[in-house]
Design an enzyme around this catalytic site. Structure first.
Site, PDB file in Angstrom:
ATOM      1  N   HIS A 271       0.828  -1.172   0.077  1.00  0.00           N
ATOM      2  CA  HIS A 271       0.095   0.076   0.102  1.00  0.00           C
ATOM      3  C   HIS A 271       0.804   1.291  -0.059  1.00  0.00           C
ATOM      4  CE1 HIS A 271      -2.612  -3.246   1.401  1.00  0.00           C
ATOM      5  NE2 HIS A 271      -3.660  -2.867   1.133  1.00  0.00           N
TER       6      HIS A 271
ATOM      7  N   HIS B 270      -4.773   4.071  -2.655  1.00  0.00           N
ATOM      8  CA  HIS B 270      -4.452   3.243  -1.491  1.00  0.00           C
ATOM      9  C   HIS B 270      -3.655   2.070  -1.503  1.00  0.00           C
ATOM     10  CE1 HIS B 270      -6.222   1.175   2.022  1.00  0.00           C
ATOM     11  NE2 HIS B 270      -6.103   0.332   1.203  1.00  0.00           N
TER      12      HIS B 270
ATOM     13  N   GLU C 207     -16.749  -6.060  24.927  1.00  0.00           N
ATOM     14  CA  GLU C 207     -16.010  -7.288  24.946  1.00  0.00           C
ATOM     15  C   GLU C 207     -14.709  -7.071  23.620  1.00  0.00           C
ATOM     16  OE1 GLU C 207     -19.283  -7.105  23.822  1.00  0.00           O
ATOM     17  OE2 GLU C 207     -20.386  -8.018  25.720  1.00  0.00           O
TER      18      GLU C 207
ATOM     19  N   HIS D 106     -27.078 -17.023  24.254  1.00  0.00           N
ATOM     20  CA  HIS D 106     -26.082 -16.680  25.370  1.00  0.00           C
ATOM     21  C   HIS D 106     -25.324 -18.215  25.683  1.00  0.00           C
ATOM     22  CE1 HIS D 106     -28.103 -13.177  25.868  1.00  0.00           C
ATOM     23  NE2 HIS D 106     -27.399 -12.631  26.790  1.00  0.00           N
TER      24      HIS D 106
END
Lengths: 673, 673
Positions: free
Chosen positions: A35, A265, A414, A476
């Site tokens: 890059h 980029h 988290e 969960h």
């Protein structure tokens, strides 16, 4: 962008920055990969940072009180490799740059901390760098409070791109940093308005300055190509009492025909484009050649911090021997000698008192004895403190008014927690652990993978590790998460069966220098299974014979964690019928796989029927132990989950999903025929 | 909070809201589990929403043009169950509430879309609801543009808590919604200042209003207990031309002794607390009993939208037959009859022209023929459009000035993209697919798991699926990600070997009604391996004999994706030495596992040596096919990865990691002894 006037106004700066730009162009061309645009766009910012602000010493890139520089936009890796080469880092001679992205080099596609001392973190997965940087800044605050500013007192600088800021983890990081007023954290945003797909505005129109300000940051702006303006912004940012965000207006692939485009980029490898760009720069040197005066100027920057480093060494030498030893031990990730002693004592007591506790509570009991003797631990939870049992009495809470606090309320983040823990571990001097529900391993995954790749010995306290969680239901209840962690290289997954195994697992995790650990812990209370004390850490073998057959051995039950209790009871039932049965507890598959063949054969001999029991999917590594390692197809079975869980009390779920003593006994008999 | 004055000022409203509150208290007490505080805090907002704004019909909760209501704070599931019971939804009689969180019920711990028609999404993992809601809103805009406002014209309402807003995925969602000016999206924030660990301010001090405004939302505030103020805010929000954020100031566990505390977040089961709370409410009825006039008032709300629904049905009936059929087909997730035809033609052409292309390019070639005949597809990429090959020529770009566009630039937001695709799929009428690098499956994991759990047939286009990605290095090279997806229940993982298999995989994925698909696609060009045309979809069998032994069959090579080419060449070499060798291509393990034993035995007969070849870890399901299914330990091997990759050109990596034709041949001979 008027390059000519930039050249004219700041000729010395311009050459230094162009050295970065042209090395980038040359290395990317040589690799035909990489890059180009980001290092070309941020060369001016990086030059000012290294020349005027970053406290570092190229001759000792890992001295403890250096400023940390984190390239969150890791795809622009040639920026950091150029800087390291130019400043004279011995690990980055020009040959490394010529071999950019090739086998065996230090100039990997994205910066990798384990390849070179000067590279603080592995970046590339976007957003990770900025989120780890928050961990570095937490570590700095914590250690400055502990050791005093004479020993620890530095900044953490980040270069982040639009990708980093669009990734959700950046919001978690921003919120955490703002809350904790991490004033030594300075983020420089490469505000070039371009992503791979085109303009940033194709997919985002967020006012980043307003966004950072909303989370308690001080914000600044600068022209990212004007060295004086960059210097001003950095000076102001350092003076801020909050984390600082500098929006650096830049042009990606500056000076090339791909400037300000998404083409810029990527890899600019066209020979004419490169020649034209160098001409625009006024750079008339062969590829990879840096004029002597430019290289000298950069090397002067590289040695600028040597004096500061030596002064620090003198201050460090003035510390008492015991303090120096403690510092060295903690920064080298050595466990204290006392760790083994307190674990041994805890194990002995556990066998004597035989508490029927959940392993999450067992984990807390272990931390209660470990935290006082291992003061480098820094605990936390993603808003499940009471459920994860991660906070012991003596820790205190880390916040702006108590930097000595050893517990971080990470919030409902988290991913941000895991990334911050990576940063804390990589900073050195502290050993982070943090909790959430095992199922939310999912949220933390990108950072957990980096723990493993980066050799960061973070401890993940993952409670509520199965359908044993009960009523909260399938959203969960992990079923595939043991498999996920076990499939990840360089990760130890512990699923202890009781307090003794939990203590052993913690001892291993906290002694690890380069491998993260996942502690899979039960919500529900479990019967103690280790009934006799041994000072030896049996969990370190990964699996071991917990109870052996008394009658002729016809069955081996292999179980982990909460299911070991089922195996023990099934064995009793089988033995009562005269069917000899061994129970193997397997708290850590990875460690068992590392044992020699003779040991593995001793634990898992050929012949008997084998049944694996784990309230999770069989794909989590079970076939190796059931079909392989002298097992036989048709003489094995797995008792576990084949799909998602459900909402109901835990006992009901175990019964409905057939993970029971009765099912185990019946399966064993059926296999015996 | 002066409950008495609330009661006095709005007596009818108060009773309706208290019905929600007391049902919540009663159900949580009965289950001895759940979350009381959120429904108690948001009952007023929900009551006003259902009474005055939400366009729904309890007698037909799934009629297509209903407003969507998404409880992002899914732990407050009793809010939605109470609302559904009270409004007269036939799936939620009082018995369901009495059996909250019990086996076999519809009142699961967290709302589950697959259990009841009225539940739009499965929520609980925080942030997912708000991020899916963005997908619902995208779907609505897209379908309104296609079908006209007479057929599709509705709002998407979300209740989100602090947890949802702290999760990083919310930022991705906010940015995406702001960019796309999704004015039909209204988020109501339960601003109660409390999380599980204590006050929100322990971990976050973000000014949420400023944050949403920074991403282009209109923001509003209201007193979340004042029905008039709530109504005003909702009315204003609906009038906005941008997505709307309403900060509803509320008190968690309103009226109980746990009000405004983290205790109030969880299960309030203490009998005295419940009794005292009901007394404060002026609620003097037995548990689960709703006074007749209150129930009647709620049922009137439930039938309020019946007329609107019938008017819609009349408008729908006025559409042409072909339009009605198209709508029905697309909303029922039926693939068009033409799909099979264009896939068959593409396969035939592929065999004839034998293009040596990467499977990511093959995927694009398939989409080029599929997208025109399957207009319900909505493609996209997380800023890797050119790399993922997800955008075909005819799609057009979805944005505020072209709502008919069928391609979404999701930005650098893998997680937000996956969640949005879940919302798009669950809305109905569209079939989303989206791309990123396979390694960044990690970022999307929480939403990918929900795709599987929710039966949402999203297609994940995961390119650069191995070390074949090359120079970008280990941060971008998946090794455990096939294992991760294969370990996830209800997920099909396709790793096609060439254009023919890619076409077959897409046909299966786009015909799926309830199972998401992961397409693992190569970066690098691959040799075509399917040399004869068959109209039968061989990939649907999961694995099949690609080339059989000519000499006596001594070896079976089993490979996937880019490694099938290695197997084919290794077979040639072995056959040349007189060693009979079969090649099994295994593009989808899940589908092969579903085949009957006879077919599996035909493909994998007992006897020959078996070698699995996949540039990933063995734990990804391989032992079953190598050791099991009539395999024999010691007569098998796996050629793949045992750790992370590295930075180098792909060919070098394959050679260094020993995933080569030579290694395969050598291993086969060694096993034959």
């Amino acid at each position: 962008m008027d390059i000519a006037s930039l050249r004219a106004q700041h000729p010395d700066h311009w050459k230094k920055a162009c050295a970065i730009r042209t090395l980038t162009l040359d290395a990317v061309a040589a690799a035909n990969s990489g890059h180009s645009g980001m290092p070309m766009g941020m060369a001016d910012v990086a030059t000012v940072l290294y020349e005027k602000h970053l406290n570092f010493d190229a001759s000792q890139p890992d001295w403890p009180n250096r400023d940390r520089f984190i390239l969150s936009a890791g795809h622009g890796s040639m920026l950091i490799y150029s800087l390291l080469h130019l400043t004279g880092d011995a690990e980055f001679p020009i040959e490394q740059l010529k071999n950019f992205r090739q086998w065996g080099g230090k100039t990997a596609g994205h910066p990798e901390n384990f390849l070179a001392k000067a590279i603080e973190t592995t970046t590339g997965p976007l957003g990770q760098g900025i989120a780890m940087a928050v961990g570095f800044a937490i570590a700095e605050e914590s250690l400055r409070a502990r050791w005093g500013a004479k020993i620890i007192d530095h900044h953490t600088y980040v270069i982040a791109g639009d990708g980093c800021l669009m990734e959700g983890v950046s919001q978690e990081a921003i919120g955490l940093a703002g809350r904790h007023e991490l004033s030594r954290l300075i983020v420089m945003w490469d505000n070039n308005g371009i992503t791979i797909d085109g303009k940033v505005s194709l997919s985002d129109r967020t006012d980043q300055i307003a966004r950072f300000a909303a989370s308690g940051w001080d914000t600044f702006e600068c022209d990212g190509h004007d060295p004086a303006d960059i210097d001003r912004a950095l000076t102001e940012a350092k003076a801020s009492a909050k984390p600082a965000f500098i929006a650096c207006k830049t042009h990606i692939a500056l000076g090339s025909s791909a400037q300000d485009t998404s083409k810029g980029h990527g890899a600019l490898t066209d020979a004419k484009l490169i020649a034209d760009t160098k001409a625009a720069y006024g750079w008339d040197y062969p590829a990879f050649e840096i004029p002597k005066e430019v290289k000298s100027a950069w090397e002067a920057i590289g040695s600028r911090g040597a004096e500061t480093r030596k002064e620090w060494e003198a201050r460090f030498a003035a510390l008492s021997d015991s303090k120096q030893q403690l510092f060295q031990r903690q920064f080298s990730c050595e466990a204290p000698a006392k760790l083994a002693a307190v674990i041994r004592a805890m194990k002995k007591q556990a066998v004597e008192t035989a508490p029927k506790v959940a392993t999450r509570r067992a984990s807390e009991m272990v931390l209660e004895v470990v935290n006082p003797v291992m003061t480098e631990t820094l605990g936390g939870s993603a808003d499940l403190t009471g459920s994860n049992n991660t906070k012991t009495a003596d820790l205190g809470v880390f916040d702006p008014i108590n930097r000595k606090g050893r517990y971080v309320y990470y919030g409902i983040r988290e991913h941000g927690m895991a990334a911050a823990m990576n940063g804390i571990a990589l900073h050195g001097g502290l050993r982070p652990y943090g909790g959430t529900f095992m199922c939310f391993t999912d949220y933390a995954r990108p950072a957990m993978r980096l723990s493993a790749l980066m050799h960061a010995p973070v401890v993940y306290v993952m409670t509520h590790d199965s359908i044993g969680l009960g009523e909260d239901g399938p959203t969960h209840q992990p079923v595939e998460h043991l498999a996920i962690s076990r499939a990840t290289p360089n990760t130890m997954v512990f699923r202890p069966a009781d307090l003794v195994e939990t203590a052993e697992a913690w001892e291993i995790a906290l002694s690890s220098k380069a491998t993260p650990s996942v502690m899979a812990l039960s919500r529900q209370n479990l019967m103690p299974v280790r009934k006799t004390h041994t000072s030896k850490n049996l969990t370190a073998q990964g699996a071991y014979v917990l109870e052996d057959a008394t009658a002729k051995r016809q069955v081996i039950l292999i179980a982990t964690g909460s299911e070991v209790e089922i195996a023990v009871k099934a064995r009793e039932a089988l033995e009562a019928e005269g069917i000899g049965c061994r129970v193997v507890s397997m708290p850590c598959m990875e460690l068992f796989a590392q044992q020699d063949e003779a040991y593995r054969r001793k634990v898992l001999p050929a012949g008997p029927v084998r049944i694996g029991i784990e309230a999770a999917v069989r794909l989590g590594g079970w076939d190796r132990w059931l079909l392989g390692e002298r097992g036989r197809e048709g003489k094995e079975a797995f008792i576990g989950m084949t799909g998602f869980g459900a909402s109901a009390p835990a006992e009901r779920l175990y019964a409905e999903f057939g993970i029971t003593v009765e099912a185990t006994v019946a399966k064993a008999k059926a296999l015996l025929g």
